[in-house]
Write a protein that holds these residues in place. Structure first.
Motif: not given
Length: 307
Positions: A117-122, A156-164, A229-231, A242-246
């Motif tokens: 996880y990285v804070a302050n994503s775009p 609501a704020k949604l932060e998302v991140w995943q691998t390429n 995907l992380h959320f 703090i969760t994922h969807i699979f």
């Protein structure tokens, strides 16, 4: 069998003996020690000594354990936390998370944060494409953020991140992937809705080139995480999620290396071949589509932290 006599803390606390080893250690704590810290340390010492007595390790085995813990610490960097990895593969991260996020029925369940996880994503507008390297099968993600009663939650704020599509997070490939690739922050609209474009997640191995990876190999376990995907979803007055969807078709769905999969978090990914539908979302056919709603519970009082 040698009989075990009751422990007398007044007379025995100065002298170590096998039968009452944990009692001797715990009796050394000062009477004015913080009550919660005393409770935690007492339980840890009791269980550690019980495990050592059951295992009966040789000196060589105990030194091997010390070396393993030392190497685990030495492997930690600013972006890689080998101790978190150890906690993850032992199921402890998921257990701590479950204890601290017991939510009402219907609320979206938590799973682990993970080490990337990285804070302050775009920040992006709804509909943006967070995939910057162009790799992978196009994916549309859309849904709604609601409360337990089914009412939409605006802003609501949604932060998302995943691998390429190569199975790496951007921070693992500095100079190879674009910065902030497959990361972003979105905001739900007045009706609680959100949507964005990305790529279908794929499974990937957790870092296995350190002591934790060697431990997995030694006990015959694979290092692969199920595709996800992380959320992180937050809104004032509600518990953060703090969760994922699979994905349902991942070969590691039922054998995630860090036990992060929960049945309620397995989504339905649909492959869309319709060119008109693809054009409406800015893709070429075919593309994948997943609908996923988040349900937030009202805020609860946080647990007091250990000093």
């Amino acid at each position: 069998m040698k009989p075990v006599t009751p422990f007398d803390s007044a007379s025995s606390s100065l002298y170590f003996e096998e039968a009452h080893s944990a009692d001797v250690v715990n009796a050394r704590m000062a009477p004015n020690a913080d009550a919660r810290l005393r409770q935690v340390m007492t339980i840890l010492v009791e269980h550690l000594h019980a495990a050592v007595k059951e295992i009966e390790p040789s000196h060589e085995e105990w030194l091997a354990a010390i070396r393993f813990l030392t190497e685990t610490g030495q492997m930690c960097t600013d972006w890689r936390q080998e101790y978190i990895l150890l906690s993850d593969i032992l199921g402890v991260s998921m257990l701590v998370d479950a204890i601290n996020h017991r939510r009402p029925s219907g609320a979206t369940p938590n799973t682990i944060l993970g080490p990337f996880y990285v804070a302050n994503s775009p920040e992006y507008e709804n509909g943006a494409n967070i995939c910057l390297d162009g790799k992978g099968e196009p994916l549309r993600v859309a849904g709604c953020v609601r409360d337990i009663e089914g009412r939409p939650i605006a802003n609501a704020k949604l932060e998302v991140w995943q691998t390429n599509d190569d199975g790496f997070y951007d921070v693992q490939q500095k100079g190879i992937q674009p910065d902030s690739n497959l990361r972003g922050v979105l905001t739900s609209d007045a009706e609680g809705r959100y949507w964005f474009r990305s790529v279908k997640p794929r499974h990937y191995p957790i870092p296995s080139d350190g002591p934790v990876g060697r431990l997995l190999g030694a006990i015959g376990r694979h290092p692969n995480r199920a595709a996800h995907l992380h959320f992180i979803v937050t809104a004032p007055g509600y518990d953060s999620v703090i969760t994922h969807i699979f994905t349902p078709d991942c070969p590691y769905r039922d054998a995630d290396a860090v036990f992060g999969v929960k049945r309620e978090l397995i989504a339905e990914f649909n492959k869309i071949d319709d060119p008109d539908a693809a054009e409406r979302v800015g893709f070429s056919a075919p593309f994948w589509s997943v609908s996923w709603d988040f349900t937030l519970a009202a805020s609860t009082q946080p647990r007091r932290a250990i000093p």
